[in-house]
Design a protein around this motif. Structure first.
Motif, PDB file in Angstrom:
ATOM      1  N   PRO A   1      -0.558 -56.847   8.135  1.00 16.55           N
ATOM      2  CA  PRO A   1      -0.036 -57.209   6.815  1.00 16.55           C
ATOM      3  C   PRO A   1      -1.130 -57.788   5.905  1.00 16.55           C
ATOM      4  CG  PRO A   1       1.361 -58.090   8.552  1.00 16.55           C
ATOM      5  CD  PRO A   1       0.119 -57.576   9.214  1.00 16.55           C
ATOM      6  N   PHE A   2      -0.994 -57.512   4.612  1.00 16.92           N
ATOM      7  CA  PHE A   2      -1.939 -58.016   3.618  1.00 16.92           C
ATOM      8  C   PHE A   2      -1.160 -58.332   2.349  1.00 16.92           C
ATOM      9  CE2 PHE A   2      -4.776 -57.483  -0.004  1.00 16.92           C
ATOM     10  CZ  PHE A   2      -5.840 -58.286   0.367  1.00 16.92           C
ATOM     11  N   ALA A   3      -1.293 -59.557   1.854  1.00 14.60           N
ATOM     12  CA  ALA A   3      -0.623 -59.973   0.618  1.00 14.60           C
ATOM     13  C   ALA A   3      -1.575 -59.794  -0.563  1.00 14.60           C
ATOM     14  CB  ALA A   3      -0.175 -61.422   0.716  1.00 14.60           C
ATOM     15  N   PHE A   4      -1.206 -58.939  -1.490  1.00 11.79           N
ATOM     16  CA  PHE A   4      -2.004 -58.707  -2.685  1.00 11.79           C
ATOM     17  C   PHE A   4      -1.845 -59.875  -3.654  1.00 11.79           C
ATOM     18  CE2 PHE A   4      -1.517 -54.582  -0.831  1.00 11.79           C
ATOM     19  CZ  PHE A   4      -2.726 -53.964  -1.072  1.00 11.79           C
ATOM     20  N   THR A   5      -2.844 -60.098  -4.497  1.00 11.27           N
ATOM     21  CA  THR A   5      -2.803 -61.201  -5.458  1.00 11.27           C
ATOM     22  C   THR A   5      -1.778 -60.956  -6.557  1.00 11.27           C
ATOM     23  OG1 THR A   5      -4.502 -60.226  -6.880  1.00 11.27           O
ATOM     24  CG2 THR A   5      -5.244 -61.750  -5.131  1.00 11.27           C
ATOM     25  N   GLY A   6      -1.471 -59.695  -6.807  1.00  8.79           N
ATOM     26  CA  GLY A   6      -0.542 -59.370  -7.887  1.00  8.79           C
ATOM     27  C   GLY A   6      -1.229 -59.248  -9.231  1.00  8.79           C
ATOM     28  N   ARG A   7      -2.542 -59.302  -9.236  1.00 10.26           N
ATOM     29  CA  ARG A   7      -3.289 -59.161 -10.490  1.00 10.26           C
ATOM     30  C   ARG A   7      -3.983 -57.808 -10.535  1.00 10.26           C
ATOM     31  NH1 ARG A   7      -4.426 -63.602 -13.848  1.00 10.26           N
ATOM     32  NH2 ARG A   7      -3.183 -65.382 -13.204  1.00 10.26           N
ATOM     33  N   GLY A   8      -4.096 -57.288 -11.730  1.00  6.63           N
ATOM     34  CA  GLY A   8      -4.746 -56.002 -11.898  1.00  6.63           C
ATOM     35  C   GLY A   8      -4.902 -55.690 -13.368  1.00  6.63           C
ATOM     36  N   GLU A   9      -5.090 -54.405 -13.654  1.00  3.80           N
ATOM     37  CA  GLU A   9      -5.216 -53.974 -15.045  1.00  3.80           C
ATOM     38  C   GLU A   9      -4.530 -52.637 -15.231  1.00  3.80           C
ATOM     39  OE1 GLU A   9      -9.458 -51.675 -15.282  1.00  3.80           O
ATOM     40  OE2 GLU A   9      -9.505 -53.856 -15.517  1.00  3.80           O
ATOM     41  N   ILE A  10      -4.116 -52.383 -16.468  1.00  5.30           N
ATOM     42  CA  ILE A  10      -3.427 -51.136 -16.772  1.00  5.30           C
ATOM     43  C   ILE A  10      -4.426 -49.989 -16.745  1.00  5.30           C
ATOM     44  CG2 ILE A  10      -2.156 -49.862 -18.532  1.00  5.30           C
ATOM     45  CD1 ILE A  10      -0.867 -52.510 -19.316  1.00  5.30           C
ATOM     46  N   TYR A  11      -4.111 -49.000 -15.933  1.00  3.74           N
ATOM     47  CA  TYR A  11      -4.938 -47.801 -15.817  1.00  3.74           C
ATOM     48  C   TYR A  11      -4.412 -46.712 -16.753  1.00  3.74           C
ATOM     49  CZ  TYR A  11      -7.377 -43.920 -13.591  1.00  3.74           C
ATOM     50  OH  TYR A  11      -8.171 -42.830 -13.349  1.00  3.74           O
ATOM     51  N   SER A  12      -3.081 -46.627 -16.860  1.00  4.35           N
ATOM     52  CA  SER A  12      -2.428 -45.667 -17.743  1.00  4.35           C
ATOM     53  C   SER A  12      -0.998 -46.155 -17.980  1.00  4.35           C
ATOM     54  CB  SER A  12      -2.406 -44.280 -17.096  1.00  4.35           C
ATOM     55  OG  SER A  12      -1.865 -43.325 -17.988  1.00  4.35           O
ATOM     56  N   TYR A  13      -0.348 -45.654 -19.017  1.00 12.53           N
ATOM     57  CA  TYR A  13       1.026 -46.069 -19.280  1.00 12.53           C
ATOM     58  C   TYR A  13       1.751 -45.030 -20.121  1.00 12.53           C
ATOM     59  CZ  TYR A  13      -0.337 -47.393 -24.017  1.00 12.53           C
ATOM     60  OH  TYR A  13      -0.798 -47.363 -25.305  1.00 12.53           O
ATOM     61  N   THR A  14       3.077 -45.157 -20.144  1.00 14.13           N
ATOM     62  CA  THR A  14       3.914 -44.319 -20.993  1.00 14.13           C
ATOM     63  C   THR A  14       5.154 -45.106 -21.373  1.00 14.13           C
ATOM     64  OG1 THR A  14       4.943 -42.133 -21.238  1.00 14.13           O
ATOM     65  CG2 THR A  14       5.252 -43.244 -19.122  1.00 14.13           C
ATOM     66  N   VAL A  15       5.749 -44.753 -22.485  1.00 15.34           N
ATOM     67  CA  VAL A  15       6.987 -45.387 -22.928  1.00 15.34           C
ATOM     68  C   VAL A  15       8.136 -44.437 -22.606  1.00 15.34           C
ATOM     69  CG1 VAL A  15       8.287 -46.264 -24.904  1.00 15.34           C
ATOM     70  CG2 VAL A  15       5.822 -46.678 -24.740  1.00 15.34           C
ATOM     71  N   MET A  16       9.135 -44.961 -21.886  1.00 14.76           N
ATOM     72  CA  MET A  16      10.296 -44.178 -21.486  1.00 14.76           C
ATOM     73  C   MET A  16      11.405 -44.373 -22.515  1.00 14.76           C
ATOM     74  SD  MET A  16       9.159 -42.904 -18.683  1.00 14.76           S
ATOM     75  CE  MET A  16      10.591 -42.225 -17.901  1.00 14.76           C
ATOM     76  N   ASN A  17      11.795 -43.291 -23.176  1.00 24.40           N
ATOM     77  CA  ASN A  17      12.876 -43.350 -24.153  1.00 24.40           C
ATOM     78  C   ASN A  17      14.162 -42.760 -23.608  1.00 24.40           C
ATOM     79  OD1 ASN A  17      11.607 -44.502 -26.557  1.00 24.40           O
ATOM     80  ND2 ASN A  17      10.259 -42.731 -26.381  1.00 24.40           N
ATOM     81  N   ASP A  18      14.044 -41.929 -22.577  1.00 24.33           N
ATOM     82  CA  ASP A  18      15.195 -41.285 -21.954  1.00 24.33           C
ATOM     83  C   ASP A  18      15.169 -41.681 -20.479  1.00 24.33           C
ATOM     84  OD1 ASP A  18      17.380 -39.686 -21.500  1.00 24.33           O
ATOM     85  OD2 ASP A  18      16.211 -37.857 -21.276  1.00 24.33           O
ATOM     86  N   ALA A  19      16.019 -42.617 -20.100  1.00 20.23           N
ATOM     87  CA  ALA A  19      15.978 -43.191 -18.758  1.00 20.23           C
ATOM     88  C   ALA A  19      16.901 -42.471 -17.789  1.00 20.23           C
ATOM     89  CB  ALA A  19      16.357 -44.659 -18.827  1.00 20.23           C
ATOM     90  N   PRO A  20      16.554 -42.497 -16.495  1.00 20.13           N
ATOM     91  CA  PRO A  20      17.447 -41.937 -15.478  1.00 20.13           C
ATOM     92  C   PRO A  20      18.684 -42.827 -15.308  1.00 20.13           C
ATOM     93  CG  PRO A  20      15.520 -42.932 -14.459  1.00 20.13           C
ATOM     94  CD  PRO A  20      15.305 -42.966 -15.941  1.00 20.13           C
ATOM     95  N   ALA A  21      19.672 -42.328 -14.592  1.00 16.97           N
ATOM     96  CA  ALA A  21      20.920 -43.065 -14.365  1.00 16.97           C
ATOM     97  C   ALA A  21      20.631 -44.446 -13.787  1.00 16.97           C
ATOM     98  CB  ALA A  21      21.820 -42.282 -13.422  1.00 16.97           C
ATOM     99  N   GLY A  22      21.293 -45.452 -14.351  1.00 17.71           N
ATOM    100  CA  GLY A  22      21.125 -46.823 -13.895  1.00 17.71           C
ATOM    101  C   GLY A  22      20.127 -47.627 -14.702  1.00 17.71           C
ATOM    102  N   TYR A  23      19.335 -46.951 -15.545  1.00 18.83           N
ATOM    103  CA  TYR A  23      18.293 -47.634 -16.311  1.00 18.83           C
ATOM    104  C   TYR A  23      18.480 -47.481 -17.820  1.00 18.83           C
ATOM    105  CZ  TYR A  23      15.884 -47.803 -11.840  1.00 18.83           C
ATOM    106  OH  TYR A  23      15.557 -48.040 -10.533  1.00 18.83           O
ATOM    107  N   GLN A  24      19.567 -46.847 -18.255  1.00 22.07           N
ATOM    108  CA  GLN A  24      19.766 -46.558 -19.675  1.00 22.07           C
ATOM    109  C   GLN A  24      19.802 -47.812 -20.537  1.00 22.07           C
ATOM    110  OE1 GLN A  24      21.760 -45.558 -17.205  1.00 22.07           O
ATOM    111  NE2 GLN A  24      22.372 -43.429 -17.432  1.00 22.07           N
ATOM    112  N   GLU A  25      20.318 -48.912 -20.010  1.00 20.22           N
ATOM    113  CA  GLU A  25      20.439 -50.136 -20.807  1.00 20.22           C
ATOM    114  C   GLU A  25      19.087 -50.751 -21.145  1.00 20.22           C
ATOM    115  OE1 GLU A  25      21.142 -53.501 -17.397  1.00 20.22           O
ATOM    116  OE2 GLU A  25      22.761 -52.113 -17.808  1.00 20.22           O
ATOM    117  N   SER A  26      18.037 -50.302 -20.485  1.00 20.38           N
ATOM    118  CA  SER A  26      16.706 -50.889 -20.687  1.00 20.38           C
ATOM    119  C   SER A  26      15.830 -50.106 -21.649  1.00 20.38           C
ATOM    120  CB  SER A  26      15.978 -50.988 -19.338  1.00 20.38           C
ATOM    121  OG  SER A  26      16.722 -51.747 -18.431  1.00 20.38           O
ATOM    122  N   THR A  27      16.273 -48.947 -22.112  1.00 19.08           N
ATOM    123  CA  THR A  27      15.407 -48.124 -22.947  1.00 19.08           C
ATOM    124  C   THR A  27      15.234 -48.731 -24.329  1.00 19.08           C
ATOM    125  OG1 THR A  27      17.276 -46.762 -23.618  1.00 19.08           O
ATOM    126  CG2 THR A  27      15.943 -45.946 -21.795  1.00 19.08           C
TER     127      THR A  27
END
Length: 133
Positions: free
Chosen positions: A45-71
């Protein structure tokens, strides 16, 4: 996803616990039985620090089932300080623009709820911009 599976993966979902290969010292996330770098057995087992940097990203406007309330929401490929890349939703952005290379940190947040109002709430990791001290 059934309740027992949620409990089996809670360490990786809540604390970014993966593995380190005892043969080549590769950091592995998510955990797996075989190191993708050297092919050796990796179960330490290894616990990561949880820190990093954004390598790439996208904005989701059309969410799959269960995630629509977050768009709309932003999903990023985050390169952790220790090396692995993880895909996660970004949170706590406010009006801050998302940029490649932006430093981020892992936080535990609600992902979704399974079922009706009596259903299970599912929590997991998301990333937010690093808070300035």
């Amino acid at each position: 996803m059934e309740i027992p599976r949620h409990w089996r993966i809670k360490k990786q979902r809540y604390a970014l616990v993966g593995e380190v290969c005892p043969h080549c010292d590769a950091k592995i996330f998510p955990p797996r039985d075989v190191c993708p770098e050297c092919g050796g057995e990796a179960k330490t087992p290894f616990a990561f620090t949880g820190r990093g940097e954004i390598y790439s990203y996208t904005v989701m406007n059309d969410a799959p089932a269960g995630y629509q309330e977050s768009t709309p929401y932003t999903v990023a490929l985050v390169k952790l300080q220790e090396g692995p890349m993880v895909t996660a939703q970004l949170t706590d952005l406010g009006s801050q623009p998302v940029e490649i290379g932006m430093p981020v940190e892992m936080v535990t947040r609600r992902i979704r709820s399974d079922g009706d109002e009596r259903g299970m709430l599912v929590y997991g990791y998301k990333f937010r911009p690093v808070m300035q001290a």
